[in-house]
Structure formats: C-alpha cells, structure tokens
Design a protein around this motif. Sequence first.
Motif, PDB file in Angstrom:
ATOM      1  N   VAL A 166      56.117  12.669 -31.942  1.00 52.82           N
ATOM      2  CA  VAL A 166      55.558  12.404 -30.616  1.00 52.82           C
ATOM      3  C   VAL A 166      54.928  11.026 -30.610  1.00 52.82           C
ATOM      4  CG1 VAL A 166      54.087  13.276 -28.773  1.00 52.82           C
ATOM      5  CG2 VAL A 166      55.036  14.873 -30.466  1.00 52.82           C
ATOM      6  N   ASP A 167      55.452  10.125 -29.750  1.00 50.51           N
ATOM      7  CA  ASP A 167      54.938   8.748 -29.652  1.00 50.51           C
ATOM      8  C   ASP A 167      55.376   8.188 -28.311  1.00 50.51           C
ATOM      9  OD1 ASP A 167      54.452   5.875 -30.107  1.00 50.51           O
ATOM     10  OD2 ASP A 167      54.278   6.419 -32.223  1.00 50.51           O
ATOM     11  N   ASP A 168      54.523   7.393 -27.681  1.00 56.66           N
ATOM     12  CA  ASP A 168      54.911   6.797 -26.399  1.00 56.66           C
ATOM     13  C   ASP A 168      55.735   5.523 -26.577  1.00 56.66           C
ATOM     14  OD1 ASP A 168      52.739   5.417 -27.417  1.00 56.66           O
ATOM     15  OD2 ASP A 168      51.927   4.908 -25.437  1.00 56.66           O
ATOM     16  N   ASP A 169      55.948   5.107 -27.835  1.00 51.98           N
ATOM     17  CA  ASP A 169      56.760   3.929 -28.136  1.00 51.98           C
ATOM     18  C   ASP A 169      58.170   4.396 -28.491  1.00 51.98           C
ATOM     19  OD1 ASP A 169      58.030   1.722 -29.316  1.00 51.98           O
ATOM     20  OD2 ASP A 169      56.146   0.899 -30.059  1.00 51.98           O
ATOM     21  N   GLN A 170      59.127   4.094 -27.599  1.00 53.10           N
ATOM     22  CA  GLN A 170      60.504   4.557 -27.798  1.00 53.10           C
ATOM     23  C   GLN A 170      61.136   3.975 -29.057  1.00 53.10           C
ATOM     24  OE1 GLN A 170      62.141   6.862 -26.215  1.00 53.10           O
ATOM     25  NE2 GLN A 170      60.656   7.262 -24.596  1.00 53.10           N
ATOM     26  N   SER A 171      60.753   2.747 -29.427  1.00 53.82           N
ATOM     27  CA  SER A 171      61.342   2.123 -30.614  1.00 53.82           C
ATOM     28  C   SER A 171      60.897   2.858 -31.885  1.00 53.82           C
ATOM     29  CB  SER A 171      60.946   0.648 -30.696  1.00 53.82           C
ATOM     30  OG  SER A 171      59.535   0.498 -30.797  1.00 53.82           O
ATOM     31  N   ILE A 172      59.639   3.306 -31.907  1.00 54.29           N
ATOM     32  CA  ILE A 172      59.152   4.077 -33.060  1.00 54.29           C
ATOM     33  C   ILE A 172      59.884   5.411 -33.142  1.00 54.29           C
ATOM     34  CG2 ILE A 172      57.163   5.307 -33.998  1.00 54.29           C
ATOM     35  CD1 ILE A 172      56.917   2.406 -34.489  1.00 54.29           C
ATOM     36  N   LEU A 173      60.062   6.069 -31.993  1.00 54.41           N
ATOM     37  CA  LEU A 173      60.766   7.355 -31.967  1.00 54.41           C
ATOM     38  C   LEU A 173      62.202   7.201 -32.468  1.00 54.41           C
ATOM     39  CD1 LEU A 173      59.565   8.916 -28.579  1.00 54.41           C
ATOM     40  CD2 LEU A 173      58.875   9.568 -30.896  1.00 54.41           C
ATOM     41  N   ALA A 174      62.884   6.140 -32.005  1.00 56.96           N
ATOM     42  CA  ALA A 174      64.272   5.910 -32.427  1.00 56.96           C
ATOM     43  C   ALA A 174      64.334   5.648 -33.931  1.00 56.96           C
ATOM     44  CB  ALA A 174      64.863   4.727 -31.657  1.00 56.96           C
ATOM     45  N   LEU A 175      63.369   4.878 -34.436  1.00 57.70           N
ATOM     46  CA  LEU A 175      63.325   4.576 -35.871  1.00 57.70           C
ATOM     47  C   LEU A 175      63.102   5.842 -36.695  1.00 57.70           C
ATOM     48  CD1 LEU A 175      63.290   2.348 -38.056  1.00 57.70           C
ATOM     49  CD2 LEU A 175      60.809   2.211 -37.726  1.00 57.70           C
ATOM     50  N   LEU A 176      62.149   6.666 -36.268  1.00 58.43           N
ATOM     51  CA  LEU A 176      61.854   7.905 -36.988  1.00 58.43           C
ATOM     52  C   LEU A 176      63.057   8.837 -36.975  1.00 58.43           C
ATOM     53  CD1 LEU A 176      58.213   8.639 -35.741  1.00 58.43           C
ATOM     54  CD2 LEU A 176      58.887   8.129 -38.098  1.00 58.43           C
ATOM     55  N   GLN A 177      63.671   8.980 -35.804  1.00 55.80           N
ATOM     56  CA  GLN A 177      64.798   9.913 -35.685  1.00 55.80           C
ATOM     57  C   GLN A 177      65.978   9.460 -36.536  1.00 55.80           C
ATOM     58  OE1 GLN A 177      66.398  10.568 -31.668  1.00 55.80           O
ATOM     59  NE2 GLN A 177      66.419  12.753 -32.146  1.00 55.80           N
ATOM     60  N   THR A 178      66.258   8.152 -36.523  1.00 56.35           N
ATOM     61  CA  THR A 178      67.400   7.632 -37.283  1.00 56.35           C
ATOM     62  C   THR A 178      67.151   7.701 -38.787  1.00 56.35           C
ATOM     63  OG1 THR A 178      67.965   6.113 -35.479  1.00 56.35           O
ATOM     64  CG2 THR A 178      68.869   5.630 -37.657  1.00 56.35           C
ATOM     65  N   ALA A 179      65.971   7.204 -39.206  1.00 64.42           N
ATOM     66  CA  ALA A 179      65.694   7.101 -40.641  1.00 64.42           C
ATOM     67  C   ALA A 179      65.516   8.472 -41.288  1.00 64.42           C
ATOM     68  CB  ALA A 179      64.452   6.245 -40.868  1.00 64.42           C
ATOM     69  N   LEU A 180      64.755   9.341 -40.669  1.00 71.12           N
ATOM     70  CA  LEU A 180      64.508  10.655 -41.265  1.00 71.12           C
ATOM     71  C   LEU A 180      65.755  11.528 -41.239  1.00 71.12           C
ATOM     72  CD1 LEU A 180      60.916  11.482 -39.944  1.00 71.12           C
ATOM     73  CD2 LEU A 180      61.594  10.731 -42.227  1.00 71.12           C
ATOM     74  N   SER A 181      66.524  11.458 -40.155  1.00 71.68           N
ATOM     75  CA  SER A 181      67.764  12.238 -40.079  1.00 71.68           C
ATOM     76  C   SER A 181      68.760  11.776 -41.134  1.00 71.68           C
ATOM     77  CB  SER A 181      68.379  12.126 -38.688  1.00 71.68           C
ATOM     78  OG  SER A 181      67.504  12.651 -37.708  1.00 71.68           O
ATOM     79  N   ALA A 182      68.747  10.455 -41.439  1.00 72.59           N
ATOM     80  CA  ALA A 182      69.682   9.920 -42.426  1.00 72.59           C
ATOM     81  C   ALA A 182      69.400  10.445 -43.826  1.00 72.59           C
ATOM     82  CB  ALA A 182      69.620   8.389 -42.428  1.00 72.59           C
ATOM     83  N   LEU A 183      68.185  10.859 -44.065  1.00 68.29           N
ATOM     84  CA  LEU A 183      67.844  11.409 -45.382  1.00 68.29           C
ATOM     85  C   LEU A 183      68.500  12.763 -45.625  1.00 68.29           C
ATOM     86  CD1 LEU A 183      64.021  10.554 -45.500  1.00 68.29           C
ATOM     87  CD2 LEU A 183      65.876   9.413 -46.744  1.00 68.29           C
ATOM     88  N   GLY A 184      68.915  13.422 -44.547  1.00 66.08           N
ATOM     89  CA  GLY A 184      69.590  14.706 -44.675  1.00 66.08           C
ATOM     90  C   GLY A 184      68.672  15.879 -44.906  1.00 66.08           C
ATOM     91  N   LEU A 185      67.354  15.628 -44.943  1.00 71.73           N
ATOM     92  CA  LEU A 185      66.390  16.691 -45.216  1.00 71.73           C
ATOM     93  C   LEU A 185      65.648  17.131 -43.969  1.00 71.73           C
ATOM     94  CD1 LEU A 185      64.843  15.112 -48.440  1.00 71.73           C
ATOM     95  CD2 LEU A 185      66.629  16.846 -48.317  1.00 71.73           C
ATOM     96  N   PHE A 186      65.789  16.343 -42.886  1.00 75.06           N
ATOM     97  CA  PHE A 186      64.991  16.593 -41.698  1.00 75.06           C
ATOM     98  C   PHE A 186      65.856  16.606 -40.443  1.00 75.06           C
ATOM     99  CE2 PHE A 186      62.522  14.115 -44.787  1.00 75.06           C
ATOM    100  CZ  PHE A 186      61.489  15.005 -45.052  1.00 75.06           C
ATOM    101  N   GLU A 187      65.523  17.538 -39.564  1.00 75.20           N
ATOM    102  CA  GLU A 187      66.123  17.576 -38.231  1.00 75.20           C
ATOM    103  C   GLU A 187      65.022  17.147 -37.261  1.00 75.20           C
ATOM    104  OE1 GLU A 187      67.255  21.002 -35.020  1.00 75.20           O
ATOM    105  OE2 GLU A 187      67.898  21.325 -37.092  1.00 75.20           O
ATOM    106  N   VAL A 188      65.156  15.960 -36.680  1.00 78.17           N
ATOM    107  CA  VAL A 188      64.059  15.335 -35.934  1.00 78.17           C
ATOM    108  C   VAL A 188      64.287  15.415 -34.435  1.00 78.17           C
ATOM    109  CG1 VAL A 188      62.667  13.251 -35.635  1.00 78.17           C
ATOM    110  CG2 VAL A 188      63.682  13.761 -37.861  1.00 78.17           C
ATOM    111  N   SER A 189      63.337  16.018 -33.722  1.00 80.64           N
ATOM    112  CA  SER A 189      63.307  15.983 -32.265  1.00 80.64           C
ATOM    113  C   SER A 189      62.211  15.012 -31.853  1.00 80.64           C
ATOM    114  CB  SER A 189      63.014  17.376 -31.694  1.00 80.64           C
ATOM    115  OG  SER A 189      64.000  18.306 -32.097  1.00 80.64           O
ATOM    116  N   ILE A 190      62.301  14.466 -30.642  1.00 78.04           N
ATOM    117  CA  ILE A 190      61.329  13.461 -30.210  1.00 78.04           C
ATOM    118  C   ILE A 190      60.756  13.810 -28.840  1.00 78.04           C
ATOM    119  CG2 ILE A 190      62.331  11.597 -31.571  1.00 78.04           C
ATOM    120  CD1 ILE A 190      63.742  10.607 -29.042  1.00 78.04           C
TER     121      ILE A 190
END
Length: 351
Positions: A6-30
């Motif tokens: 949860v963040d009001d900065d869309q760039s941070i949300l996109a970064l978190l979703q992309t990077a954490l999902s790429a690890l294969g250990l996390f399913e990230v909703s925003i």
Amino acid sequence: MRVLAVDDDQSILALLQTALSALGLFEVSIADSGEEALRQIERAEKPFDCFLLDIQMPHMNGIELCREIRAMRAHHKTPIVMLTAMSERKYIDESFVAGATDYVTKPFDFYELRSRLSAAQRILQEHARANDSVEVARKLKQDLDSNLAIALSDPIAMNGIDRMLGFTEFENYIMQLNRTKRFTSHVMAIRVRDVEQHFDQMSNADFREAIQETGRALSKFTRKMGNILSYRGNGVFLCVCHGKASVLTPEQNEPLNRMLATMMSSRRFDVTFELEFGPPVSLRLTTRSGALYSLAKAATALDATPGVVSSKLMRLGRGQAKQSQSQRNDRLAYEAILQDLLAEEPSLNRY
C-alpha cells in the motif's frame, strides 16, 4: 506468500510488484490508498499473508491503516511491515504501538526487504502452528493448565495492552531506534520479586494472567511518559525510555506497586506481585550485537552477584517446562550473538 503493498506512489508500487514477484516467492497485490487497501482486504477470497504499508498517504495514513488491519480478526497476527521514508522516532513509536511487526526506511535494499519478508513468513508459519495446536487441544478437551503449560522463561503474549510489544516486535523496534542513532534513549528492567516462588506456587493459567495484569499496570503507570514495554520472560519486563523525564526512578517504585496491588486485588488474585527497578542502560550502541547486548545487560542488571555477563545470560533462557523447537533455536541464536560479542570485546566481561 500473498503480500498487499500500500503506497500512494505508483512508481514504488510498480517497483515492489515487479521485483518481489520476480523472486518467485511472493504474490504481490497493490493498493494506492488506505481505503482501497481495506476494500481489497474485504474482497479477498483468502486472507493476505503480509502487508507493506507506507506511512505518508492522504486521507488515511499507514499507521491508521495498520490499526484498522490489526482490529480485524483474520489479521490479528498477520505480519505488517512499515515501508516508509519517515525515520523520526515519533513515527517508529506510533507504528509499533499500532501493531507493526517491522519497520523499513526508504530508500531500501531489496535484499534486506526480502530478508524482512522471509522473517515475516516464518512468524506467520509459527502462528499457524500455534493456532493448529490450540485447535487440537480444544478438540481433545484437555485441561487448560496442561494445554497452556509454560516455562518461567517464556515471553508470555501481552495482546491488547497499550505500548506493550511482543518479543520479536520489540527487538525490531530496538534495531530501528539504533539506526536513527538515538543517544538519549535508555532501556531498564522491571522485575517481579520472588518470581520463581510465585511460578512454583501458582497454576500456569494464574501465573500467565498475573503477568498480563502486571503488564497492564506498567502500561497504565507509564502512559504519560510514552515508554515502550515488552515482557521477556523470567518475570522481567524491559522498558525503553526516551529522555531523562521518562526514566523510572526509585521514588516511583512504591506508587507503581500500590497500583499493581489494587489491580490484582480487583481481579481476586490470591497473591500480589511486587516490582523492582534495574538501572537504566544506554541504547547508544548502533550495531545489532550492541543493541542485543544492551537488552541483555539491562535484563541482568538487577542481579547483585558479581560475575561475567556471559554466565548470567546462559541462565536467562532456562525454564522448567519443555520448550518448542523454535524457542530453543531463538535462544541459541541469541546466545551465539552475545558470545560472539564477548569474544570480540573481552572488556565487556567486566560488567
């Protein structure tokens, strides 16, 4: 692991979703606001496993959102990591008091964030195992005292007590304080006198409830000071004090004990606990080992018998009931850190 960021900065949300999902250990909703986060939590078919919350958001900030999530039965113990640019102690204190599990400041390192989330996942698994154990006990209708058997050294949970942090949350809080280099902060121990005798004479359920009532008394007594508290086992509470005005003095020992006696009497306990204060210990050490050493030093400062710190620390984790594997591992890791510190800095053995 299902994570809601949860963040009001869309760039941070996109970064978190992309990077954490790429690890294969996390399913990230925003979610870009507290309100949207609450809607997603309500609509979710399966509860989220972890939350990453920014603090500075319009309408509902991250601390308010953390408090709302903690009020939900399904997320009473779900790990909540504050991911924020706010490093001031006010925000750190308010976050942990609201129920945060951990606190990471921006800009953050993804390796560190992955490590924090992995730790949060282990906490989640421990809670799930604990819930399973309680459910099995309930089905078998075993005696309450045997189901909830505890050792004197167990850090009893203090749910619902203001400014009282759990074992892991308290250490995370101390780590975060050290990163902000707070040089006016101290930690002091508050111990139940004759706790071994009380433990031997009381049932497990009564002892647990009496310790919890003691925690309520400490929270009430220190409310205006804003001190952060934690129960560490062995009848010892640790109290973090910011500035001289919030350090408990010997003159306050008697009024605190009177308050505790009144509260325990109203709950019809057969015994009355009395508390004693240890000296304040500076938290100015900025390494993890240094911070843990400060906690251990405060917890053992009440012992008048001269001796080496390491020998005292070895006695802290011993209890009379069988410990879970996770508790034993935690204590072994804790002792290893302290032993490493003492090996690196032999001068510390003077204390």
